[in-house]
Design a protein around this motif. Structure first.
Motif, mmCIF file in Angstrom:
data_model
loop_
_atom_site.group_PDB
_atom_site.id
_atom_site.type_symbol
_atom_site.label_atom_id
_atom_site.label_comp_id
_atom_site.label_asym_id
_atom_site.label_seq_id
_atom_site.Cartn_x
_atom_site.Cartn_y
_atom_site.Cartn_z
ATOM 1 N N GLY A 301 38.821 29.507 27.844
ATOM 2 C CA GLY A 301 38.310 30.772 27.327
ATOM 3 C C GLY A 301 39.408 31.716 26.878
ATOM 4 N N GLU A 302 39.024 32.698 26.083
ATOM 5 C CA GLU A 302 39.973 33.701 25.586
ATOM 6 C C GLU A 302 40.100 34.882 26.543
ATOM 7 O OE1 GLU A 302 38.821 34.848 21.685
ATOM 8 O OE2 GLU A 302 39.130 32.841 20.823
ATOM 9 N N LYS A 303 39.068 35.119 27.335
ATOM 10 C CA LYS A 303 39.080 36.242 28.264
ATOM 11 C C LYS A 303 39.939 35.921 29.486
ATOM 12 C CE LYS A 303 35.934 39.225 30.896
ATOM 13 N NZ LYS A 303 34.515 39.471 31.275
ATOM 14 N N LYS A 304 40.722 36.888 29.882
ATOM 15 C CA LYS A 304 41.553 36.725 31.073
ATOM 16 C C LYS A 304 40.673 36.585 32.314
ATOM 17 C CE LYS A 304 46.011 37.282 29.898
ATOM 18 N NZ LYS A 304 47.133 36.423 30.340
ATOM 19 N N MET A 305 41.069 35.674 33.211
ATOM 20 C CA MET A 305 40.333 35.443 34.449
ATOM 21 C C MET A 305 41.193 35.869 35.630
ATOM 22 S SD MET A 305 37.306 34.055 33.860
ATOM 23 C CE MET A 305 36.894 33.075 35.309
ATOM 24 N N PHE A 306 40.671 36.770 36.457
ATOM 25 C CA PHE A 306 41.412 37.257 37.617
ATOM 26 C C PHE A 306 40.583 37.061 38.884
ATOM 27 C CE2 PHE A 306 43.247 39.603 34.101
ATOM 28 C CZ PHE A 306 44.608 39.523 34.367
ATOM 29 N N GLU A 308 40.172 38.275 42.749
ATOM 30 C CA GLU A 308 40.521 39.418 43.593
ATOM 31 C C GLU A 308 40.741 38.957 45.027
ATOM 32 O OE1 GLU A 308 38.876 43.895 44.741
ATOM 33 O OE2 GLU A 308 37.794 42.651 43.271
ATOM 34 N N SER A 309 41.998 39.037 45.474
ATOM 35 C CA SER A 309 42.352 38.664 46.839
ATOM 36 C C SER A 309 42.734 39.904 47.624
ATOM 37 C CB SER A 309 43.520 37.677 46.846
ATOM 38 O OG SER A 309 44.721 38.314 46.452
ATOM 39 N N ASP A 310 42.955 39.738 48.924
ATOM 40 C CA ASP A 310 43.354 40.868 49.769
ATOM 41 C C ASP A 310 44.688 41.454 49.346
ATOM 42 O OD1 ASP A 310 41.062 40.470 51.210
ATOM 43 O OD2 ASP A 310 42.031 39.365 52.835
ATOM 44 N N SER A 311 45.540 40.636 48.760
ATOM 45 C CA SER A 311 46.877 41.086 48.367
ATOM 46 C C SER A 311 46.956 41.497 46.896
ATOM 47 C CB SER A 311 47.902 39.983 48.647
ATOM 48 O OG SER A 311 47.540 38.784 47.993
ATOM 49 N N GLY A 312 45.839 41.497 46.196
ATOM 50 C CA GLY A 312 45.836 41.902 44.791
ATOM 51 C C GLY A 312 45.180 40.872 43.896
ATOM 52 N N LEU A 313 45.234 41.126 42.601
ATOM 53 C CA LEU A 313 44.604 40.236 41.627
ATOM 54 C C LEU A 313 45.485 39.026 41.343
ATOM 55 C CD1 LEU A 313 43.225 42.846 39.044
ATOM 56 C CD2 LEU A 313 41.961 41.645 40.831
ATOM 57 N N ILE A 314 44.866 37.852 41.228
ATOM 58 C CA ILE A 314 45.563 36.616 40.885
ATOM 59 C C ILE A 314 45.096 36.187 39.503
ATOM 60 C CG2 ILE A 314 45.918 34.194 41.492
ATOM 61 C CD1 ILE A 314 45.392 34.955 44.398
ATOM 62 N N ASP A 315 46.030 36.052 38.570
ATOM 63 C CA ASP A 315 45.706 35.650 37.204
ATOM 64 C C ASP A 315 45.404 34.149 37.173
ATOM 65 O OD1 ASP A 315 45.456 35.245 34.505
ATOM 66 O OD2 ASP A 315 47.377 36.152 33.948
ATOM 67 N N CYS A 316 44.155 33.806 36.884
ATOM 68 C CA CYS A 316 43.726 32.405 36.843
ATOM 69 C C CYS A 316 43.529 31.912 35.415
ATOM 70 C CB CYS A 316 42.424 32.238 37.634
ATOM 71 S SG CYS A 316 42.565 32.624 39.386
ATOM 72 N N SER A 317 44.011 32.671 34.432
ATOM 73 C CA SER A 317 43.781 32.326 33.030
ATOM 74 C C SER A 317 44.442 31.011 32.635
ATOM 75 C CB SER A 317 44.302 33.454 32.130
ATOM 76 O OG SER A 317 43.741 34.694 32.503
ATOM 77 N N GLU A 318 45.543 30.652 33.303
ATOM 78 C CA GLU A 318 46.231 29.389 33.018
ATOM 79 C C GLU A 318 45.960 28.363 34.113
ATOM 80 O OE1 GLU A 318 47.934 28.813 30.234
ATOM 81 O OE2 GLU A 318 47.399 30.845 29.565
ATOM 82 N N GLY A 319 44.895 28.587 34.870
ATOM 83 C CA GLY A 319 44.609 27.727 35.999
ATOM 84 C C GLY A 319 43.868 26.457 35.643
#
Length: 346
Positions: A301-306, A308-319
């Motif tokens: 997808g083109e939309k960024k995927m994040f 939400e964890s206890d320590s902040g957002l994790i970028d999953c766009s390249e996951g």
């Protein structure tokens, strides 16, 4: 500035509302209270840092009446030169240390200036220009417990971490120390819990806690019932133990498992096991091998995927994504430093 029972400004004789107004004007220092009791007051952060001879009912009621933020404590118990020592670190809401207590062993000689903390005779030394207090006790473990008792008495709630460094938890029955159950996190560094104490130690653990094991000999009979476990170079962290873990968060730094074991763990998750898992972090992960064995699909997808964890957002766009039998989605995120984070989407 000091107040004493002979002061021309009897602070504790004021109405409680007026005490509160006075407290808010004070700096962070040690104030001498009635009956030669001591309380370290850190009210520019709305926190009381307690460092005194315990038992003053007037001081306790004065602190309890005013509703201050929950204190954050780190309690470290260590074994050095054949003796137990402990340290209390009191943090404010921005993580700054506003009080520190060093509890050390003393010999049996009784100097004139001895005080009492709980049932223990101690020597208390404060430093006018510092928030550090030294406490010399003939029984540092008992004194540590008494100081924790008083924090619990003063405050409605205390958030604290317990850290053991170089300790055999069989000594003083620390494997069942009463303050283990209430800790938000328990850290075992170069410390030992042998198999005949494991069951009682694990009975002290609670689902809200984090458990960190770094080196040492910690022989856990079964999966700890905790929220998060961190393993760093534990020789007892073997593949069969790892596959039984079912906590929300697992973090593995240095370990004795191999890359096939982490593949097996995630394969079991895909088949419906480890239902409580929310995040699995693996250091020194083999990205190529994990992708080859798990056969995940890449996000297109083109939309960024994040996430939400206890320590902040994790970028999953390249996951890389894998799916459990019940349709639950999980993402493998690989970092340049060799760290892999696997997150489970709600």
């Amino acid at each position: 500035m000091y107040f004493s029972s002979s002061s021309s400004f009897p602070l504790l004789a004021l109405p409680q509302l007026m005490q509160g107004l006075c407290y808010k004007q004070m700096d962070v220092w040690i104030y001498k209270l009635k009956y030669s009791q001591f309380v370290g007051i850190a009210l520019n952060f709305s926190i009381f840092s307690i460092s005194y001879t315990l038992g003053n009912k007037i001081a306790t009621e004065a602190v309890s009446f005013h509703k201050y933020s929950t204190p954050e404590l780190l309690v470290t118990i260590s074994w050095e030169n054949g003796r137990f020592n402990s340290q209390f670190y009191h943090f404010n809401e921005i993580g700054k240390v506003v009080g520190m207590w060093n509890i050390q062993w003393k010999n049996n000689k009784r100097p004139r200036n001895m005080k009492h903390i709980g049932a223990d005779s101690v020597v208390i030394k404060t430093y006018p220009s510092s928030s550090i207090t030294d406490i010399h006790s003939s029984n540092p473990i008992s004194t540590t417990t008494a100081l924790m008792d008083h924090f619990q008495k003063i405050y409605r709630k205390v958030n604290y971490t317990v850290r053991f460094e170089g300790v055999d938890l069989g000594e003083h029955a620390l494997y069942k120390w009463k303050y283990l159950s209430g800790a938000s996190k328990i850290e075992l560094i170069d410390s030992n819990i042998y198999v005949h104490h494991t069951q009682e130690f694990q009975s002290m653990l609670r689902p809200h806690q984090e458990l960190s094991i770094e080196r040492g000999s910690v022989e856990l009979e079964k999966c700890p019932k905790v929220k998060k476990i961190t393993i760093n170079a534990s020789k007892y962290f073997a593949a069969n133990t790892f596959n039984n873990y079912n906590c929300e968060k697992i973090e593995v730094l240095e370990y004795t498992i191999n890359h096939n074991d982490s593949v097996g763990f995630l394969t079991e998750w895909m088949a419906g096991s480890h239902k409580n898992l929310k995040m699995f972090t693996l250091f020194d992960a083999d990205k190529v091998w994990l992708i080859y064995r798990l056969n995940p699909f890449k996000y297109q997808g083109e939309k960024k995927m994040f996430y939400e964890s206890d320590s902040g957002l994790i970028d999953c766009s390249e996951g890389y994504y894998i799916m459990r039998d019940d349709g639950t989605l999980g993402t493998l995120v690989f970092r340049e430093n060799g760290v892999m984070q696997f997150v489970v989407w709600p």
